[in-house]
Design a protein around this motif. Structure first.
Motif, PDB file in Angstrom:
ATOM      1  N   ALA A  34       1.026  -1.144   0.178  1.00  0.00           N
ATOM      2  CA  ALA A  34      -0.575  -0.199   0.076  1.00  0.00           C
ATOM      3  C   ALA A  34       1.141   1.454  -0.043  1.00  0.00           C
ATOM      4  N   ARG A  35       0.463   2.130  -0.446  1.00  0.00           N
ATOM      5  CA  ARG A  35       0.598   3.426  -0.177  1.00  0.00           C
ATOM      6  C   ARG A  35       0.781   4.577   1.127  1.00  0.00           C
ATOM      7  N   PRO A  36       1.843   4.932   1.466  1.00  0.00           N
ATOM      8  CA  PRO A  36       1.655   5.243   2.844  1.00  0.00           C
ATOM      9  C   PRO A  36       1.502   6.984   3.103  1.00  0.00           C
ATOM     10  N   PHE A  37       0.694   6.954   3.552  1.00  0.00           N
ATOM     11  CA  PHE A  37       1.344   8.710   4.000  1.00  0.00           C
ATOM     12  C   PHE A  37       2.657   9.112   4.844  1.00  0.00           C
ATOM     13  N   ILE A  38       2.618   9.907   4.350  1.00  0.00           N
ATOM     14  CA  ILE A  38       4.018  10.728   4.999  1.00  0.00           C
ATOM     15  C   ILE A  38       4.404  12.104   5.564  1.00  0.00           C
ATOM     16  N   THR A  39       4.880  11.741   7.032  1.00  0.00           N
ATOM     17  CA  THR A  39       4.489  13.049   6.935  1.00  0.00           C
ATOM     18  C   THR A  39       6.305  13.540   7.925  1.00  0.00           C
ATOM     19  N   ARG A  40       6.171  14.369   8.817  1.00  0.00           N
ATOM     20  CA  ARG A  40       7.496  14.937   8.906  1.00  0.00           C
ATOM     21  C   ARG A  40       7.987  15.155  10.784  1.00  0.00           C
ATOM     22  N   HIS A  41       9.229  14.863  11.532  1.00  0.00           N
ATOM     23  CA  HIS A  41       9.615  14.913  11.998  1.00  0.00           C
ATOM     24  C   HIS A  41      10.283  16.449  12.645  1.00  0.00           C
ATOM     25  N   ASN A  42      10.227  17.674  13.049  1.00  0.00           N
ATOM     26  CA  ASN A  42      10.466  18.632  13.232  1.00  0.00           C
ATOM     27  C   ASN A  42      12.221  18.306  13.570  1.00  0.00           C
ATOM     28  N   THR A  43      12.034  17.824  15.275  1.00  0.00           N
ATOM     29  CA  THR A  43      12.989  17.846  15.823  1.00  0.00           C
ATOM     30  C   THR A  43      14.547  17.642  14.845  1.00  0.00           C
ATOM     31  N   TYR A  44      13.968  16.149  14.731  1.00  0.00           N
ATOM     32  CA  TYR A  44      14.873  15.282  13.685  1.00  0.00           C
ATOM     33  C   TYR A  44      15.105  16.031  12.116  1.00  0.00           C
ATOM     34  N   ASP A  45      14.411  16.743  11.687  1.00  0.00           N
ATOM     35  CA  ASP A  45      14.087  17.067  10.077  1.00  0.00           C
ATOM     36  C   ASP A  45      14.192  15.630   9.731  1.00  0.00           C
ATOM     37  N   GLN A  46      13.107  14.668  10.014  1.00  0.00           N
ATOM     38  CA  GLN A  46      13.183  13.464   9.921  1.00  0.00           C
ATOM     39  C   GLN A  46      11.752  13.124   8.795  1.00  0.00           C
ATOM     40  N   GLN A  47      12.057  12.761   7.774  1.00  0.00           N
ATOM     41  CA  GLN A  47      10.847  11.826   6.982  1.00  0.00           C
ATOM     42  C   GLN A  47      10.169  10.343   7.621  1.00  0.00           C
ATOM     43  N   LEU A  48       9.089  11.131   8.253  1.00  0.00           N
ATOM     44  CA  LEU A  48       8.761   9.593   8.713  1.00  0.00           C
ATOM     45  C   LEU A  48       7.260   9.198   7.940  1.00  0.00           C
ATOM     46  N   TYR A  49       6.372   7.531   8.120  1.00  0.00           N
ATOM     47  CA  TYR A  49       5.551   7.786   7.137  1.00  0.00           C
ATOM     48  C   TYR A  49       4.431   6.550   8.576  1.00  0.00           C
ATOM     49  N   LEU A  50       3.215   7.599   8.531  1.00  0.00           N
ATOM     50  CA  LEU A  50       1.877   6.766   9.128  1.00  0.00           C
ATOM     51  C   LEU A  50       1.891   4.922   8.599  1.00  0.00           C
ATOM     52  N   ARG A  51       1.691   4.594   9.373  1.00  0.00           N
ATOM     53  CA  ARG A  51       2.438   2.977   9.359  1.00  0.00           C
ATOM     54  C   ARG A  51       0.829   2.286   7.953  1.00  0.00           C
ATOM     55  N   ILE A  52       0.770   1.086   7.130  1.00  0.00           N
ATOM     56  CA  ILE A  52       0.731   0.524   6.481  1.00  0.00           C
ATOM     57  C   ILE A  52      -0.046  -0.465   7.272  1.00  0.00           C
ATOM     58  N   ALA A  53       1.059  -1.265   8.396  1.00  0.00           N
ATOM     59  CA  ALA A  53       0.701  -2.282   9.187  1.00  0.00           C
ATOM     60  C   ALA A  53       1.548  -2.436  10.195  1.00  0.00           C
ATOM     61  N   THR A  54       1.537  -3.370  10.920  1.00  0.00           N
ATOM     62  CA  THR A  54       2.081  -3.324  12.143  1.00  0.00           C
ATOM     63  C   THR A  54       2.972  -4.641  12.413  1.00  0.00           C
ATOM     64  N   GLU A  55       2.850  -4.776  10.761  1.00  0.00           N
ATOM     65  CA  GLU A  55       3.641  -6.233  11.075  1.00  0.00           C
ATOM     66  C   GLU A  55       5.158  -7.135  11.536  1.00  0.00           C
ATOM     67  N   LEU A  56       5.908  -5.606  10.831  1.00  0.00           N
ATOM     68  CA  LEU A  56       6.735  -6.442  10.811  1.00  0.00           C
ATOM     69  C   LEU A  56       7.668  -6.230  12.268  1.00  0.00           C
ATOM     70  N   TYR A  57       6.634  -4.973  12.724  1.00  0.00           N
ATOM     71  CA  TYR A  57       7.505  -4.839  14.309  1.00  0.00           C
ATOM     72  C   TYR A  57       7.103  -5.724  15.657  1.00  0.00           C
ATOM     73  N   LEU A  58       5.729  -6.330  15.073  1.00  0.00           N
ATOM     74  CA  LEU A  58       5.211  -6.785  15.969  1.00  0.00           C
ATOM     75  C   LEU A  58       6.004  -8.600  15.702  1.00  0.00           C
ATOM     76  N   LYS A  59       6.678  -9.629  14.390  1.00  0.00           N
ATOM     77  CA  LYS A  59       7.854  -9.956  14.213  1.00  0.00           C
ATOM     78  C   LYS A  59       9.345  -9.846  15.004  1.00  0.00           C
ATOM     79  N   ARG A  60       9.203  -8.216  15.557  1.00  0.00           N
ATOM     80  CA  ARG A  60      11.036  -7.943  16.496  1.00  0.00           C
ATOM     81  C   ARG A  60      10.338  -8.459  17.561  1.00  0.00           C
ATOM     82  N   LEU A  61       9.301  -8.986  18.088  1.00  0.00           N
ATOM     83  CA  LEU A  61       8.883  -8.809  19.386  1.00  0.00           C
ATOM     84  C   LEU A  61       8.681 -10.423  19.651  1.00  0.00           C
ATOM     85  N   VAL A  62       8.223 -11.135  18.075  1.00  0.00           N
ATOM     86  CA  VAL A  62       8.916 -12.652  18.715  1.00  0.00           C
ATOM     87  C   VAL A  62       9.565 -12.801  18.851  1.00  0.00           C
ATOM     88  N   THR A  63      10.315 -12.431  17.717  1.00  0.00           N
ATOM     89  CA  THR A  63      12.039 -12.948  17.629  1.00  0.00           C
ATOM     90  C   THR A  63      12.472 -12.402  19.508  1.00  0.00           C
TER      91      THR A  63
END
Length: 592
Positions: free
Chosen positions: A307-336
RNA sequence: GGGCGCGUAGCUCAAUUGGCAGAGCAAGGGACUCUUAAUCCCUAGGUUGAAGGUUCGAUUCCUUCCGCGCUCACCA
């Protein structure tokens, strides 16, 4: 119930001020109502009797003759439909000269508000006297007949919003609603102090009030609170929607959901059903040893879905961020990391079109179970949906869009390619490549065959010829590997993966697989996605090096599931549109 | 994003072939002590989504824009 002095008694308007606008005003001609109808198209598609959302089609001279006049017979819903000032009214007011007078109702109410203030009455008091929930009141006093209520006066206090008001000059009937329950209140001029009766007469439909009084029964036997005193709890400056036809304008219903909730019983029913569905799901997962966790919504890299994401920006770190399209990859990190059973219920955001089944932000439940495969997850889905349905609807037999659906399992397992062959006669697995499959599709006239790859051609066949027929619950299994970059390859056929999607009422309500935990295969799949992205597929995955590093540390064999909460609620609520089950659905900006 | 449809009073809806924009409810005034769509009398309420165009005349026909719905595409 303890009694207390009534605030409305003292500072209320006196007889000596007949010029007060509030005194001259009069609450009259407002009645309770039933029925109503929605937007035309949806009403026609999903018509149901006795439903606010899907009532019979309106006719100009339609009367209530075929409807029960007894509000109790309609589940206390006789208060459902009231008129409002919608945003349209606000626009009219801002439009200038032409719209001036259409604000007469609000101006009259504001005049009464100011009159109350000038009399020292707080129209928005902070404290509410003691009161009895209407549901409790009915449980306790409904068994008492008229004679008993007269012989043993029962004093009660109730609160609620005024939904209807009928005046006979020296006798008034009001209907108030609290927590979805309603009760009638009477006010008798010859039994009340002048100021109290006047105060009640000046109340508007939409006001919140508290009444104290004794219970009695009218000639029709209706349990009624005969007001002895009254307290204004909150003054309404705008009326409610029309009492008989109600609020059916879909845009107003979505933009001003609070009015929908006040006036349409189904809106309230669905909101409650959704909440109970989610809590039942939590209980189910908790009971199976799953741990509810929260993962980032703002992500430096998105993934876990196409899916295509929404894009946003964190001012302090001048960092491009995405609103998540799924939780999958983070949840697998937790199972790991050893959290063997985790789940998350939260919003995903996908920057794509809206439809009957799609809202840009929607609620997803994802869960992951270590040492399990997709067959274990099938059992989990069956049990979960079954238990939820029983808990919120009390049955496994539901009805959606007129179709009777049996949720009691076990649900059939149907390999995707087999389903396609049964529906089209095309054995997609016998077609070695895209060209031969394309030829078969065109020969059998089963589609345009325009899609570029074998997998997408398979997907087209499934969507066009199989999906619409999947009314009863079924697990569609073993998808093409190209469409499933995060699923483990099938043992039998390397072109397929261990994946399934539960379908109910032709709706995909979930997606699950034996999770791919081979870091080399995962890297190869991600790089293939990267190539697709370079080739113009904007929904293809980016390569997530941090996730690949996670797999290199070894993730146990894991079964995972994603389930769309909104769609599950649509099914359970028999709602035709996802916007009916999302309290504040995404709409275009309101224009002035 | 494409196609189709819709937009008239606060709400729900009418308006003949292009010919004075109406009703019910809500609102305001009045009558009324058993109503529950209470009833009865009176009053007010409109830039017909917006802007252009055609026409003697546009709610009506045309164009563009805005919003909503359905649908297709995409996705869950």
């Amino acid at each position: 119930m303890p009694k207390r002095a009534l605030s409305a008694q003292e500072p209320i308007l006196g007889d000596e001020d007949p010029a007060s606008p509030a005194l001259r005003a009069r609450a009259a001609g407002k009645r309770g109502g039933t029925g109503g109808h929605p937007g035309r198209a949806e009403a026609d598609r999903f018509r149901q009797p006795d439903s606010i959302l899907y009532p019979p089609p309106p006719t100009a001279d339609q009367g209530p003759s075929d409807r029960s006049r007894d509000w109790q017979c309609e589940c206390g819903a006789g208060w459902r439909h009231r008129p409002i000032h919608s945003r349209l009214s606000a626009q009219a007011g801002q439009r200038g000269i032409g719209g001036r007078v259409s604000d007469q109702e609000r101006e009259a109410r504001r005049a009464r508000l100011e009159a109350l203030r000038s009399e020292g009455v707080d129209p928005f008091p902070a404290r509410v006297g003691e009161w009895l929930p209407i549901a409790d009141l009915r449980e306790r006093y409904e068994p008492m007949d008229a004679e008993r209520l007269e012989a043993e006066p029962q004093s009660v206090a109730v609160v609620g919003r005024i939904m209807a008001s009928r005046s006979f000059g020296k006798l008034m009937f009001l209907r108030i609603v609290e927590a979805g329950e309603s009760i009638q209140v009477s006010a008798k001029k010859n039994e009340l102090e002048e100021a109290t009766f006047r105060f009640i007469r000046e109340l508007d439909v939409g006001d919140f009030v508290r009444f104290e009084g004794d219970l009695w029964r009218t000639r029709t036997g209706e349990l009624t609170v005969d007001a002895k005193s009254v307290q204004l709890l909150a003054k309404s400056l705008r009326g409610l929607p029309e009492k008989w036809h109600g609020l059916s304008d879909l845009e107003v219903r979505y933009r001003q959901r609070y009015l929908d909730l006040v006036v349409n019983e189904d809106a309230r029913r669905i909101a409650i059903l959704r909440s109970r569905t989610v809590s039942a799901m939590r209980r189910f997962l908790d009971a199976r040893g799953f741990l509810e966790v929260e993962t980032p919504i703002l992500q430096p890299l998105y993934g876990g879905a196409t899916a295509r994401p929404f894009i946003t920006r964190h001012n302090t770190y001048d960092q491009q961020l995405y609103l998540r399209i799924a939780t999958e990859l983070y949840l697998k990190r937790l199972v790991t990391g050893g959290l063997d059973r985790v789940y998350e219920i939260g919003h995903d955001f996908r920057n794509e079109g809206v439809s009957r089944k799609h809202n840009p932000e929607f609620t997803m439940m994802e869960c992951y179970q270590a040492y399990a495969d997709y067959r274990d997850i099938m059992e989990l889905v069956e049990s979960m949906v079954r238990e939820i349905a029983m808990e919120v609807q009390g049955t496994h037999q539901i009805e959606y869009a007129g179709e009777k659906i049996d949720l009691s399992g076990p649900w059939p397992r149907l390999p995707l390619c087999q389903a396609i062959e049964e529906a089209t006669g095309i054995d997609v697995l016998a077609c070695a490549d895209a060209d031969s499959l394309r030829a078969a599709v065109r020969e059998k006239k089963m589609g345009s065959g325009d899609s570029p790859t074998w997998a997408t051609l398979v997907d087209d066949l499934f969507s066009d010829h199989v999906e619409p027929k999947l009314i009863q619950p079924v697990f569609i299994t073993d998808h093409p590997v190209e469409l499933s970059p995060l699923a483990k390859r099938s043992q039998e056929d390397p072109r397929l993966v261990e994946r399934f999607e539960p379908y109910i009422a032709a709706m995909e309500v979930g997606n699950a697989f034996s999770e791919l935990n081979d870091p080399d295969d995962q890297r190869a799949r991600m790089e293939e996605q990267l190539q697709n992205h370079a080739d113009g597929d904007e929904e293809a995955h980016p390569v997530d090096e941090d996730f690949l590093r996670t797999l290199e540390h070894a993730m146990p064999p894991t079964g995972g599931l994603g389930m769309g909460i909104d769609r599950l609620v649509m099914l359970l609520a028999d709602a035709p549109n996802i916007r009916e089950v999302i309290l504040f659905p995404h709409l275009r900006p309101e224009t002035s």
